[in-house]
Design an enzyme around this catalytic site. Structure first.
Site, PDB file in Angstrom:
ATOM      1  N   HIS A 122       0.557  -1.231   0.045  1.00 16.30           N
ATOM      2  CA  HIS A 122       0.065   0.161   0.134  1.00 16.30           C
ATOM      3  C   HIS A 122       0.934   1.283  -0.184  1.00 16.30           C
ATOM      4  O   HIS A 122       0.384   2.218   0.572  1.00 16.30           O
ATOM      5  CB  HIS A 122      -0.946   0.074   1.181  1.00 16.30           C
ATOM      6  CG  HIS A 122      -1.661  -1.138   1.517  1.00 16.30           C
ATOM      7  ND1 HIS A 122      -2.664  -1.609   0.479  1.00 16.30           N
ATOM      8  CD2 HIS A 122      -1.633  -2.174   2.344  1.00 16.30           C
ATOM      9  CE1 HIS A 122      -3.188  -2.769   0.894  1.00 16.30           C
ATOM     10  NE2 HIS A 122      -2.840  -3.137   2.122  1.00 16.30           N
ATOM     11  N   HIS A 148      -7.381  -4.275  -0.793  1.00 16.12           N
ATOM     12  CA  HIS A 148      -6.908  -5.493  -1.104  1.00 16.12           C
ATOM     13  C   HIS A 148      -7.567  -6.309  -2.344  1.00 16.12           C
ATOM     14  O   HIS A 148      -7.078  -7.276  -2.598  1.00 16.12           O
ATOM     15  CB  HIS A 148      -6.928  -6.738   0.142  1.00 16.12           C
ATOM     16  CG  HIS A 148      -6.423  -6.072   1.424  1.00 16.12           C
ATOM     17  ND1 HIS A 148      -7.119  -5.272   2.402  1.00 16.12           N
ATOM     18  CD2 HIS A 148      -5.013  -5.888   1.830  1.00 16.12           C
ATOM     19  CE1 HIS A 148      -6.404  -4.940   3.235  1.00 16.12           C
ATOM     20  NE2 HIS A 148      -5.187  -5.252   2.966  1.00 16.12           N
TER      21      HIS A 148
END
Length: 333
Positions: free
Chosen positions: A57, A219
């Site tokens: 991320h 995700h």
């Protein structure tokens, strides 16, 4: 799969070594267990801010370690929570005697492991407080969470709380401000393509050439609906209207507008999204007085965007505007 890596097994370590080599003036990287701390840690007498989560991320969270933001970040494996040992050692490393705030995205593994680390640190006499960020309006529960997911507001909380801690506020005050940011921030995202986890080597999910997923998580977990591709203006309404209606934001409100890229979307498209969001806010009588546009909470190479709106007041503006100097965010210095 084409990726610029040495091997799927060493992705996180190789990246951490690269960060250490690139920013020795800002951060120090500790291995086994892995965590990143600001170069001058611990800062005596200052509340320390610690966050963390699965890698993939970037720049969140390691890119936000430095003066005016995080004191430490704990990177897990790709899309996998760091473990309590990492969080405990990071907490010890940045404790300057004024307490430590854990900022935790609402994902089940992160919440459980940060709770365990906080208990272990408290048993050693370190004062620890925690705030869970749960700003995603797309779904009530998800594959990874009980309750709403923690997404874009996390970045804003880390910056604002970092500014408050740097200004010398107490742990209780910094926690209160973090809770206010979480209460007044709302987000929603979408995807045009899937990400590819290096160890798997294939797309996490399939989207047709003419399809998009609205309300997706960071995700690749499913969102509200899959539908045919639309214009940027239509997509912004699909994302922003649920955000605006949820708090709700009202005419006369002043906000920070955060348009985030998911990793594979060009900046030119993010500015198109921002332009449409600004139009929509004007229609509703809402003033955007601060903004952030770019790739800050990503999902590897996923194409798409997320929109976060944070209702501002003078206190939040003060700490948002405060100087920050990290690998990924810098102003006022």
């Amino acid at each position: 799969m084409k990726k610029l890596i040495n091997s799927p097994e060493t992705v996180v370590r190789d990246a951490l070594e690269g960060m250490a080599a690139a920013h020795p003036d800002l951060i120090r990287v500790h291995f086994d267990p892995d965590y990143i701390v600001r170069a001058d840690a611990p800062v005596q007498g200052k509340v320390a801010i610690v966050s963390g989560g699965g890698s993939g991320h970037e720049p969140m969270h390691g890119g936000f370690v430095g003066r005016g933001m995080l004191d430490a970040a704990c990177p897990g494996a790709i899309f996998t929570s760091p473990v309590p040992d990492q969080m405990l050692e990071a907490t010890r490393a940045v404790n300057g005697g004024a307490g430590v705030l854990h900022i935790v995205k609402n994902y089940t593994g992160d919440v459980m492991n940060f709770e365990m680390a906080a208990e272990l640190a408290q048993a050693e006499g370190i004062e620890v407080a925690s705030v869970i960020i749960n700003d995603d309006v797309a779904v009530q529960d998800s594959l990874y969470t009980a309750g709403r997911r923690g997404v874009g507001t996390t970045v804003l909380a880390e910056k604002i709380c970092g500014g408050a801690a740097e200004a010398g506020l107490s742990l209780a005050e910094v926690k209160r401000i973090c809770e206010k940011v979480n209460a007044q921030g709302r987000s929603m995202g979408m995807a045009l393509t899937s990400c590819i986890v290096p160890a798997k080597g294939s797309p996490t999910f399939e989207l047709g050439e003419d399809e998009m997923e609205i309300g997706i998580g960071i995700h690749g977990e499913p969102g509200r609906e899959r539908r045919k591709l639309a214009t940027a203006a239509e997509i912004v309404r699909m994302l922003a209207e649920p955000v605006l209606d949820d708090l709700p934001f009202r005419s006369g409100d002043e906000v920070l507008a955060f348009v985030n890229g998911m990793g594979g979307t060009p900046l030119i498209e993010l500015y198109i999204v921002y332009n449409e969001l600004a139009k929509l806010c004007r229609e509703r009588g809402i003033t955007i007085s601060r903004n952030l546009i770019g790739n800050y909470i990503t999902s590897l190479e996923m194409a798409g965007t997320s929109i976060t709106l944070l209702k501002l007041d003078d206190e939040l503006k003060r700490f948002w505007d405060a100087p920050v100097h990290t690998p990924a965010l810098r102003w006022g210095v």
